[in-house]
Motif scaffolding. Structure first.
Motif, PDB file in Angstrom:
ATOM      1  N   ALA A 102      -5.865  -2.217  46.159  1.00 52.49           N
ATOM      2  CA  ALA A 102      -6.198  -1.830  44.789  1.00 52.49           C
ATOM      3  C   ALA A 102      -4.983  -1.429  43.964  1.00 52.49           C
ATOM      4  CB  ALA A 102      -7.205  -0.675  44.805  1.00 52.49           C
ATOM      5  N   PHE A 103      -3.912  -0.982  44.598  1.00 50.19           N
ATOM      6  CA  PHE A 103      -2.733  -0.585  43.835  1.00 50.19           C
ATOM      7  C   PHE A 103      -1.864  -1.771  43.441  1.00 50.19           C
ATOM      8  CE2 PHE A 103      -3.380   3.684  45.754  1.00 50.19           C
ATOM      9  CZ  PHE A 103      -3.282   4.448  44.600  1.00 50.19           C
ATOM     10  N   SER A 104      -1.722  -2.733  44.349  1.00 57.32           N
ATOM     11  CA  SER A 104      -0.718  -3.773  44.123  1.00 57.32           C
ATOM     12  C   SER A 104      -1.230  -5.197  44.239  1.00 57.32           C
ATOM     13  CB  SER A 104       0.422  -3.600  45.129  1.00 57.32           C
ATOM     14  OG  SER A 104      -0.014  -3.949  46.437  1.00 57.32           O
ATOM     15  N   GLY A 105      -2.471  -5.378  44.714  1.00 50.18           N
ATOM     16  CA  GLY A 105      -2.966  -6.712  44.939  1.00 50.18           C
ATOM     17  C   GLY A 105      -2.592  -7.275  46.296  1.00 50.18           C
ATOM     18  N   ARG A 106      -1.976  -6.455  47.120  1.00 51.84           N
ATOM     19  CA  ARG A 106      -1.618  -6.834  48.489  1.00 51.84           C
ATOM     20  C   ARG A 106      -2.006  -5.672  49.390  1.00 51.84           C
ATOM     21  NH1 ARG A 106       2.062  -9.658  51.986  1.00 51.84           N
ATOM     22  NH2 ARG A 106       2.483 -11.226  50.395  1.00 51.84           N
ATOM     23  N   TRP A 107      -2.500  -5.979  50.590  1.00 49.00           N
ATOM     24  CA  TRP A 107      -2.911  -4.916  51.484  1.00 49.00           C
ATOM     25  C   TRP A 107      -1.737  -3.992  51.806  1.00 49.00           C
ATOM     26  CZ3 TRP A 107      -7.780  -3.876  51.869  1.00 49.00           C
ATOM     27  CH2 TRP A 107      -8.731  -4.901  51.789  1.00 49.00           C
ATOM     28  N   ALA A 108      -1.997  -2.701  51.712  1.00 56.27           N
ATOM     29  CA  ALA A 108      -0.978  -1.688  51.995  1.00 56.27           C
ATOM     30  C   ALA A 108      -1.679  -0.450  52.537  1.00 56.27           C
ATOM     31  CB  ALA A 108      -0.186  -1.343  50.736  1.00 56.27           C
ATOM     32  N   ARG A 109      -0.989   0.286  53.384  1.00 60.12           N
ATOM     33  CA  ARG A 109      -1.570   1.476  54.002  1.00 60.12           C
ATOM     34  C   ARG A 109      -1.007   2.742  53.353  1.00 60.12           C
ATOM     35  NH1 ARG A 109      -4.483   2.477  58.314  1.00 60.12           N
ATOM     36  NH2 ARG A 109      -4.180   0.369  59.194  1.00 60.12           N
ATOM     37  N   GLY A 110      -1.920   3.641  52.987  1.00 56.94           N
ATOM     38  CA  GLY A 110      -1.507   4.910  52.411  1.00 56.94           C
ATOM     39  C   GLY A 110      -2.582   5.965  52.606  1.00 56.94           C
ATOM     40  N   LEU A 111      -2.284   7.169  52.153  1.00 60.03           N
ATOM     41  CA  LEU A 111      -3.261   8.252  52.226  1.00 60.03           C
ATOM     42  C   LEU A 111      -4.417   7.943  51.279  1.00 60.03           C
ATOM     43  CD1 LEU A 111      -0.959  11.419  52.188  1.00 60.03           C
ATOM     44  CD2 LEU A 111      -1.754  10.083  54.149  1.00 60.03           C
ATOM     45  N   GLU A 112      -5.618   8.026  51.789  1.00 62.09           N
ATOM     46  CA  GLU A 112      -6.787   7.747  50.956  1.00 62.09           C
ATOM     47  C   GLU A 112      -6.884   8.785  49.836  1.00 62.09           C
ATOM     48  OE1 GLU A 112     -11.406   6.464  51.636  1.00 62.09           O
ATOM     49  OE2 GLU A 112     -10.625   8.120  52.827  1.00 62.09           O
ATOM     50  N   ASN A 113      -7.163   8.310  48.623  1.00 64.21           N
ATOM     51  CA  ASN A 113      -7.324   9.231  47.495  1.00 64.21           C
ATOM     52  C   ASN A 113      -8.407   8.707  46.549  1.00 64.21           C
ATOM     53  OD1 ASN A 113      -6.028   7.100  46.228  1.00 64.21           O
ATOM     54  ND2 ASN A 113      -4.204   8.254  45.644  1.00 64.21           N
ATOM     55  N   ASP A 114      -8.588   9.396  45.439  1.00 63.26           N
ATOM     56  CA  ASP A 114      -9.671   9.055  44.522  1.00 63.26           C
ATOM     57  C   ASP A 114      -9.528   7.644  43.965  1.00 63.26           C
ATOM     58  OD1 ASP A 114     -10.774  11.532  44.917  1.00 63.26           O
ATOM     59  OD2 ASP A 114     -10.007  12.413  43.057  1.00 63.26           O
ATOM     60  N   TYR A 115      -8.311   7.244  43.654  1.00 64.10           N
ATOM     61  CA  TYR A 115      -8.098   5.903  43.111  1.00 64.10           C
ATOM     62  C   TYR A 115      -8.540   4.832  44.106  1.00 64.10           C
ATOM     63  CZ  TYR A 115      -5.799   1.709  41.367  1.00 64.10           C
ATOM     64  OH  TYR A 115      -5.556   0.433  40.925  1.00 64.10           O
ATOM     65  N   MET A 116      -8.148   4.976  45.366  1.00 67.50           N
ATOM     66  CA  MET A 116      -8.527   3.995  46.380  1.00 67.50           C
ATOM     67  C   MET A 116     -10.038   3.909  46.525  1.00 67.50           C
ATOM     68  SD  MET A 116      -5.518   4.821  49.158  1.00 67.50           S
ATOM     69  CE  MET A 116      -6.268   3.939  50.510  1.00 67.50           C
ATOM     70  N   ARG A 117     -10.699   5.067  46.541  1.00 62.66           N
ATOM     71  CA  ARG A 117     -12.164   5.065  46.684  1.00 62.66           C
ATOM     72  C   ARG A 117     -12.835   4.456  45.459  1.00 62.66           C
ATOM     73  NH1 ARG A 117     -10.842   9.983  49.439  1.00 62.66           N
ATOM     74  NH2 ARG A 117     -10.800  11.139  47.467  1.00 62.66           N
ATOM     75  N   ARG A 118     -12.337   4.789  44.275  1.00 66.39           N
ATOM     76  CA  ARG A 118     -12.932   4.293  43.038  1.00 66.39           C
ATOM     77  C   ARG A 118     -12.800   2.775  42.912  1.00 66.39           C
ATOM     78  NH1 ARG A 118     -12.648   7.100  37.270  1.00 66.39           N
ATOM     79  NH2 ARG A 118     -13.311   5.380  35.932  1.00 66.39           N
ATOM     80  N   MET A 119     -11.669   2.239  43.344  1.00 58.98           N
ATOM     81  CA  MET A 119     -11.389   0.815  43.163  1.00 58.98           C
ATOM     82  C   MET A 119     -11.834  -0.050  44.339  1.00 58.98           C
ATOM     83  SD  MET A 119      -9.975   0.608  40.136  1.00 58.98           S
ATOM     84  CE  MET A 119      -8.871  -0.795  39.952  1.00 58.98           C
ATOM     85  N   ALA A 120     -12.238   0.574  45.426  1.00 54.58           N
ATOM     86  CA  ALA A 120     -12.615  -0.193  46.625  1.00 54.58           C
ATOM     87  C   ALA A 120     -13.683  -1.261  46.351  1.00 54.58           C
ATOM     88  CB  ALA A 120     -13.073   0.756  47.728  1.00 54.58           C
ATOM     89  N   PRO A 121     -14.735  -0.961  45.566  1.00 61.09           N
ATOM     90  CA  PRO A 121     -15.780  -1.979  45.360  1.00 61.09           C
ATOM     91  C   PRO A 121     -15.293  -3.222  44.623  1.00 61.09           C
ATOM     92  CG  PRO A 121     -16.599   0.212  44.819  1.00 61.09           C
ATOM     93  CD  PRO A 121     -15.124   0.339  44.966  1.00 61.09           C
ATOM     94  N   VAL A 122     -14.193  -3.117  43.877  1.00 58.86           N
ATOM     95  CA  VAL A 122     -13.740  -4.256  43.068  1.00 58.86           C
ATOM     96  C   VAL A 122     -12.398  -4.809  43.531  1.00 58.86           C
ATOM     97  CG1 VAL A 122     -15.022  -3.487  41.042  1.00 58.86           C
ATOM     98  CG2 VAL A 122     -12.627  -2.772  41.338  1.00 58.86           C
ATOM     99  N   GLN A 123     -11.840  -4.273  44.599  1.00 61.15           N
ATOM    100  CA  GLN A 123     -10.469  -4.664  44.945  1.00 61.15           C
ATOM    101  C   GLN A 123     -10.346  -6.151  45.284  1.00 61.15           C
ATOM    102  OE1 GLN A 123      -8.813  -2.553  48.292  1.00 61.15           O
ATOM    103  NE2 GLN A 123     -10.675  -2.694  49.503  1.00 61.15           N
ATOM    104  N   ALA A 124     -11.407  -6.761  45.784  1.00 61.68           N
ATOM    105  CA  ALA A 124     -11.355  -8.196  46.080  1.00 61.68           C
ATOM    106  C   ALA A 124     -11.255  -9.032  44.812  1.00 61.68           C
ATOM    107  CB  ALA A 124     -12.583  -8.604  46.876  1.00 61.68           C
ATOM    108  N   ASP A 125     -11.637  -8.478  43.671  1.00 65.07           N
ATOM    109  CA  ASP A 125     -11.613  -9.206  42.400  1.00 65.07           C
ATOM    110  C   ASP A 125     -10.335  -8.980  41.610  1.00 65.07           C
ATOM    111  OD1 ASP A 125     -14.264 -10.069  42.877  1.00 65.07           O
ATOM    112  OD2 ASP A 125     -15.032  -8.159  42.109  1.00 65.07           O
ATOM    113  N   LEU A 126      -9.435  -8.155  42.118  1.00 60.42           N
ATOM    114  CA  LEU A 126      -8.202  -7.823  41.404  1.00 60.42           C
ATOM    115  C   LEU A 126      -7.145  -8.900  41.637  1.00 60.42           C
ATOM    116  CD1 LEU A 126      -8.081  -4.018  42.300  1.00 60.42           C
ATOM    117  CD2 LEU A 126      -8.879  -5.058  40.154  1.00 60.42           C
ATOM    118  N   PRO A 127      -6.189  -9.042  40.721  1.00 61.76           N
ATOM    119  CA  PRO A 127      -5.144 -10.051  40.892  1.00 61.76           C
ATOM    120  C   PRO A 127      -4.226  -9.732  42.071  1.00 61.76           C
ATOM    121  CG  PRO A 127      -4.675  -8.668  38.990  1.00 61.76           C
ATOM    122  CD  PRO A 127      -6.051  -8.306  39.445  1.00 61.76           C
TER     123      PRO A 127
END
Length: 372
Positions: free
Chosen positions: A274-299
């Protein structure tokens, strides 16, 4: 050129180190010249993350490293196309979901930037001219001609692989060593032949050691000397550690990020695109949870990375960890807030102790099993 010659280049680098340790190149300000030089001075191989730097900044940072240490160091680049493919529909999805977050941080509405990323060709020419002892690469594979140019400049070439196929591609290109990046690693997945490679560090390292004719560097989840001993026992030539250095005072990440790392536990990290359009590992936070449902549709990267740039920068300025990309590996709970020199010395002591336990002396479990 033979794999033996390639192996000799990496062997010369290893022979100059006091510890088979590579500090991972972590883009986004984590690896300023002070950190890179401190690792190299302490006996490891410091690595400058150059992927997000302009050619001028690359030149300045390499000069700063060389002014601090005569020891070997690495420069890392992301291999990206000069003109990335842009999915306009995916961009619209991203802008729509980023808009309320911009409002919450007091930012203007998100917009398409003037460019998506630094030009890899210009970065490559700069690295070729600067000729660091080691040049490492992620997100792709160089052509044999590009590797040849680096070899002519006396650079040792290291490629990142998340699968056997990627490791084989780097061997075919002429790389001197391959970095086996397990799924435990923090930050971006370095693969380029599909994003679904999910082998763990030990399994991937052993597979590449068995199948490739060049040395293998183990990366992902290694935080202490015992972890290094485990990877070296599988015949890795060295270990690459990234998250282990994030809490060092020489590291350039924001105080809020370091504070979040200090309280993280073993279950705190997640993979996200959700942050960059490429899979990356980081500490889970509100942004990651909020964007998870749409991350497959992001560029894809680097487009999404550019679109979230203003958001991440402002969140960092405000110390708002809810919207920061808090990259970290699965071993984050084992992190230590130590100066680089002290951390490297501690790793060396731990590695020696773990090595003695594995080798014998009546202390290690392995030795006891073999004695029964």
């Amino acid at each position: 050129m033979s794999s033996c010659t390639h192996s000799n280049r990496w062997s010369r680098i290893l022979d100059s180190l006091r510890l088979p340790l590579v500090q991972a190149p972590m883009a986004g300000g984590a690896t300023p010249p002070a950190l890179v030089a401190a690792v190299s001075e302490a006996g490891g191989l410091g690595s400058l993350a150059g992927a997000l730097l302009s050619p001028d900044r690359l030149e300045a940072d390499v000069a700063a490293i060389r002014s601090r240490t005569p020891a070997p160091f690495a420069v890392n680049l992301f291999i990206l196309p000069s003109v990335p493919e842009v999915d306009d529909q995916a961009v619209e999805v991203a802008l729509r979901h980023l808009a309320p977050l911009h409002v919450a941080l007091g930012l203007p509405p998100p917009a398409v930037p003037s460019r998506w990323c630094e030009d890899f060709a210009a970065q490559f020419e700069t690295v070729l001219r600067l000729a660091p002892p080691v040049a490492s690469f992620t997100f792709g594979v160089l052509t044999p001609a590009q590797v040849h140019l680096l070899h002519e400049a006396d650079c040792c070439v290291v490629g990142t692989a998340t699968s056997l196929e990627e490791g084989e591609a780097w061997v075919a290109a002429g790389a001197d060593a391959v970095c086996a990046q397990g799924v435990e690693a923090g930050g971006h997945r370095g693969g380029f032949l599909g994003e679904d490679a999910n082998l763990g560090t030990l399994a991937l390292t052993r597979l590449l050691v068995q199948r490739l004719p060049v040395p293998v560097i183990a990366a992902g989840g290694i935080m202490d000397g015992a972890g290094m001993a485990a990877a070296l026992a599988l015949n890795a030539s060295a270990c690459q550690l990234g998250t282990a250095f994030l809490r060092c005072p020489e590291c350039g990440i924001a105080p809020a990020w370091k504070a979040a790392l200090a309280t993280a536990d073993a279950s705190s990290t997640r993979l996200t695109r959700a942050f960059s359009g490429r899979w990356a590992r980081g500490l889970e936070n509100d942004y990651m949870r909020r964007m998870a449902p749409v991350q497959a549709d992001l560029p894809a990267y680097p487009v999404m990375n550019a679109l979230t740039g203003a958001l991440r920068a402002e969140a960092t300025r405000q110390g708002n960890t809810a919207c920061m990309s808090l990259w970290a590996g699965q071993g984050v709970a084992l992190g230590r807030a130590l100066p680089v020199a002290e951390l490297v010395a501690t790793l060396a002591e731990e590695l020696a102790t773990a090595g003695q336990a594995l080798a014998g002396g009546g202390k290690g479990r392995l030795n006891r099993v073999l004695s029964d």
